[in-house]
Design an enzyme around this catalytic site. Structure first.
Site, mmCIF file in Angstrom:
data_model
loop_
_atom_site.group_PDB
_atom_site.id
_atom_site.type_symbol
_atom_site.label_atom_id
_atom_site.label_comp_id
_atom_site.label_asym_id
_atom_site.label_seq_id
_atom_site.Cartn_x
_atom_site.Cartn_y
_atom_site.Cartn_z
ATOM 1 N N ASP A 57 15.827 26.756 -32.164
ATOM 2 C CA ASP A 57 16.663 27.766 -31.524
ATOM 3 C C ASP A 57 16.251 29.167 -31.943
ATOM 4 O O ASP A 57 15.450 29.355 -32.869
ATOM 5 C CB ASP A 57 18.140 27.554 -31.904
ATOM 6 C CG ASP A 57 18.699 26.258 -31.355
ATOM 7 O OD1 ASP A 57 18.159 25.745 -30.352
ATOM 8 O OD2 ASP A 57 19.689 25.753 -31.933
ATOM 9 N N TYR A 123 14.218 19.274 -41.990
ATOM 10 C CA TYR A 123 14.637 20.671 -42.030
ATOM 11 C C TYR A 123 15.104 21.045 -43.432
ATOM 12 O O TYR A 123 15.564 20.196 -44.207
ATOM 13 C CB TYR A 123 15.792 20.927 -41.059
ATOM 14 C CG TYR A 123 15.380 21.069 -39.609
ATOM 15 C CD1 TYR A 123 15.125 22.315 -39.049
ATOM 16 C CD2 TYR A 123 15.252 19.943 -38.796
ATOM 17 C CE1 TYR A 123 14.758 22.443 -37.720
ATOM 18 C CE2 TYR A 123 14.887 20.066 -37.460
ATOM 19 C CZ TYR A 123 14.640 21.324 -36.938
ATOM 20 O OH TYR A 123 14.270 21.446 -35.618
#
Length: 292
Positions: A57, A123
């Site tokens: 994003d 992540y």
């Protein structure tokens, strides 16, 4: 028919000044995909389209992003490349902006698909509760959280979330897409140093993620860590079937895609076929379409 080859690209970028990975209809919006595709197209002298392992994003960073591109084999016959895709690293370094780096470029093994062959995405989220905020040299990749948090409460909350679940409460919905994911790890640690006090890092690993899922998982743990609700609340959230307003979404700036794991070369094609199949929402639910 023109012979093509598939290139694997390993990338890193600072997502602060990008509108995410994916190229936008509005070409005035700066995206990582746009920057890399434009540079590759210029060097190879053909239009290039990238398929990526994880569509990050706006504001999200990457140290271990992976993408692939199918290009005419003859493009690699240029004098400066001489059939070696690795030479593209140095050439593209002169064209890419400073906040994007091509770490490596190679011929992809047979059956490789950057998105569908992936086993898992990894992540890392960095957050500080220091009164003065993040260290200035880390301000672009570290979120400042306004309240002190309890590490044990955050980890207890995380433990309730690990496993194969419907994460609808933690995702922005997409039509006809399942929100079932296999969250393989959500581990918190105190990463404080004298220069960076009250610093915490979360390692988040799953087969794939829904839109905003990682930041919502982090936000849920942080909210529990500051005492907003009990860790057991996470169990109730997993029963919900739409985005929950009780789950805060942590800021994008603290999140980085640090790695994508793939099977051995001989298993790449089979893995891609499995991933392309519609993932079972749960043993008792209908099948749904995978999204990253």
């Amino acid at each position: 028919m023109t012979a093509t080859v598939r290139l694997r690209l390993d990338l890193a970028y600072d997502g602060t000044d990008f509108h995410g990975w994916a190229r936008q209809k509005d070409e005035s919006l700066r995206t990582v995909q746009g920057a890399v595709e434009d540079a590759l197209s210029l060097v190879l002298r053909v239009p290039v389209s990238l398929t990526v392992a994880g569509r990050t994003d706006a504001g999200v960073h990457a140290a271990g992003q992976v993408a692939h591109a199918d290009v005419p084999a003859e493009c690699l016959n240029q004098r400066s490349i001489e059939g070696d895709p690795g030479r593209l690293v140095r050439r593209l370094s002169r064209l890419l902006p400073e906040d994007v780096r091509l770490s490596s470029c190679s011929l992809a093994p047979e059956g490789f698909d950057a998105r569908f062959s992936a086993l898992r995405r990894r992540y890392l989220y960095r957050v500080t509760t220091a009164p003065g905020g993040a260290l200035p040299t880390r301000a672009r990749d570290t979120t400042a959280w306004p309240k002190r948090v309890d590490l044990a409460l955050m980890q207890s909350t995380a433990d309730h979330l690990v496993g194969l679940h419907d994460f609808a409460a933690f995702c922005k919905a997409k039509p006809h897409a399942t929100t079932v994911r296999d969250l393989q790890a959500l581990r918190w640690r105190d990463a404080s140093t004298p220069l960076e006090p009250y610093l915490y890092e979360a390692e988040v690993i799953a087969d794939a993620f829904c839109w905003s899922m990682v930041r919502a998982l982090v936000g849920c743990c942080l909210a529990a860590g500051e005492g907003r609700f009990a860790p057991e609340t996470a169990l109730g959230l997993l029963e919900e079937r739409r985005r929950s307003p009780r789950v805060p979404v942590a800021a994008a700036k603290g999140l980085s895609l640090v790695g994508v794991d793939y099977p051995s070369d001989r298993e790449l094609a089979a893995r891609a076929l499995v991933t392309r199949d519609r993932r079972a929402a749960l043993p008792s639910q209908a099948l749904g379409t995978d999204t990253l």
